[in-house]
Design a protein around this motif. Structure first.
Motif, PDB file in Angstrom:
ATOM      1  N   THR A 111      25.509  -7.325 -29.936  1.00 19.10           N
ATOM      2  CA  THR A 111      26.157  -6.350 -30.802  1.00 19.10           C
ATOM      3  C   THR A 111      25.537  -4.984 -30.498  1.00 19.10           C
ATOM      4  O   THR A 111      24.464  -4.906 -29.889  1.00 19.10           O
ATOM      5  N   PRO A 112      26.172  -3.908 -30.910  1.00 13.84           N
ATOM      6  CA  PRO A 112      25.582  -2.577 -30.666  1.00 13.84           C
ATOM      7  C   PRO A 112      24.172  -2.424 -31.255  1.00 13.84           C
ATOM      8  O   PRO A 112      23.313  -1.781 -30.660  1.00 13.84           O
ATOM      9  N   GLU A 113      23.936  -3.046 -32.410  1.00 11.23           N
ATOM     10  CA  GLU A 113      22.605  -2.968 -33.020  1.00 11.23           C
ATOM     11  C   GLU A 113      21.570  -3.679 -32.153  1.00 11.23           C
ATOM     12  O   GLU A 113      20.443  -3.216 -31.988  1.00 11.23           O
ATOM     13  N   GLU A 114      21.970  -4.834 -31.613  1.00  8.50           N
ATOM     14  CA  GLU A 114      21.053  -5.580 -30.742  1.00  8.50           C
ATOM     15  C   GLU A 114      20.768  -4.804 -29.460  1.00  8.50           C
ATOM     16  O   GLU A 114      19.649  -4.825 -28.959  1.00  8.50           O
ATOM     17  N   ARG A 115      21.774  -4.113 -28.933  1.00  5.21           N
ATOM     18  CA  ARG A 115      21.559  -3.301 -27.730  1.00  5.21           C
ATOM     19  C   ARG A 115      20.557  -2.188 -27.994  1.00  5.21           C
ATOM     20  O   ARG A 115      19.673  -1.931 -27.183  1.00  5.21           O
ATOM     21  N   ASP A 116      20.706  -1.521 -29.143  1.00  6.98           N
ATOM     22  CA  ASP A 116      19.761  -0.456 -29.498  1.00  6.98           C
ATOM     23  C   ASP A 116      18.352  -1.014 -29.647  1.00  6.98           C
ATOM     24  O   ASP A 116      17.377  -0.412 -29.177  1.00  6.98           O
ATOM     25  N   ASN A 130      15.650  -8.514 -24.471  1.00 11.33           N
ATOM     26  CA  ASN A 130      17.051  -8.880 -24.728  1.00 11.33           C
ATOM     27  C   ASN A 130      17.186 -10.198 -25.462  1.00 11.33           C
ATOM     28  O   ASN A 130      18.293 -10.599 -25.812  1.00 11.33           O
ATOM     29  N   ARG A 131      16.086 -10.893 -25.646  1.00 11.00           N
ATOM     30  CA  ARG A 131      16.064 -12.200 -26.310  1.00 11.00           C
ATOM     31  C   ARG A 131      16.990 -13.194 -25.624  1.00 11.00           C
ATOM     32  O   ARG A 131      17.658 -13.998 -26.265  1.00 11.00           O
ATOM     33  N   GLY A 132      17.070 -13.103 -24.310  1.00  9.89           N
ATOM     34  CA  GLY A 132      17.822 -14.069 -23.533  1.00  9.89           C
ATOM     35  C   GLY A 132      19.319 -13.863 -23.513  1.00  9.89           C
ATOM     36  O   GLY A 132      20.043 -14.697 -22.987  1.00  9.89           O
ATOM     37  N   LYS A 133      19.809 -12.764 -24.069  1.00  6.50           N
ATOM     38  CA  LYS A 133      21.242 -12.512 -24.102  1.00  6.50           C
ATOM     39  C   LYS A 133      21.608 -11.457 -23.062  1.00  6.50           C
ATOM     40  O   LYS A 133      20.817 -10.577 -22.755  1.00  6.50           O
ATOM     41  N   SER A 134      22.828 -11.545 -22.556  1.00  6.07           N
ATOM     42  CA  SER A 134      23.317 -10.480 -21.677  1.00  6.07           C
ATOM     43  C   SER A 134      23.828  -9.338 -22.555  1.00  6.07           C
ATOM     44  O   SER A 134      24.082  -9.505 -23.752  1.00  6.07           O
TER      45      SER A 134
END
Length: 67
Positions: free
Chosen positions: A37-42, A28-32
């Motif tokens: 963003t949807p791309e980061e979630r994927d 997750n690179r330290g993010k909740s």
């Protein structure tokens, strides 16, 4: 079970949870999830799947190394 076995069991349980949390944090690179963003979630989901596959392969390699 003696005390040493119980301590080892609890230590293994703790370490397993800590390693899994670390893998999730790295994916997750330290993010909740709400900050992503949807791309980061994927991308995070794919990273977790890749890490899971790597863990399975490592277990398989350890088993194969015993023979």
């Amino acid at each position: 079970m003696n005390a040493n076995q119980i301590i080892n069991m609890l230590l293994r349980m703790f370490m397993r949870k800590a390693v899994n949390k670390g893998i999730d944090m790295a994916a997750n690179r330290g993010k909740s999830r709400s900050e992503m963003t949807p791309e980061e979630r994927d991308q995070a989901q794919k990273a977790k799947q890749t890490a899971g596959k790597a863990q399975k392969l490592a277990r398989l390699a350890r088993r194969m190394g015993r023979f």
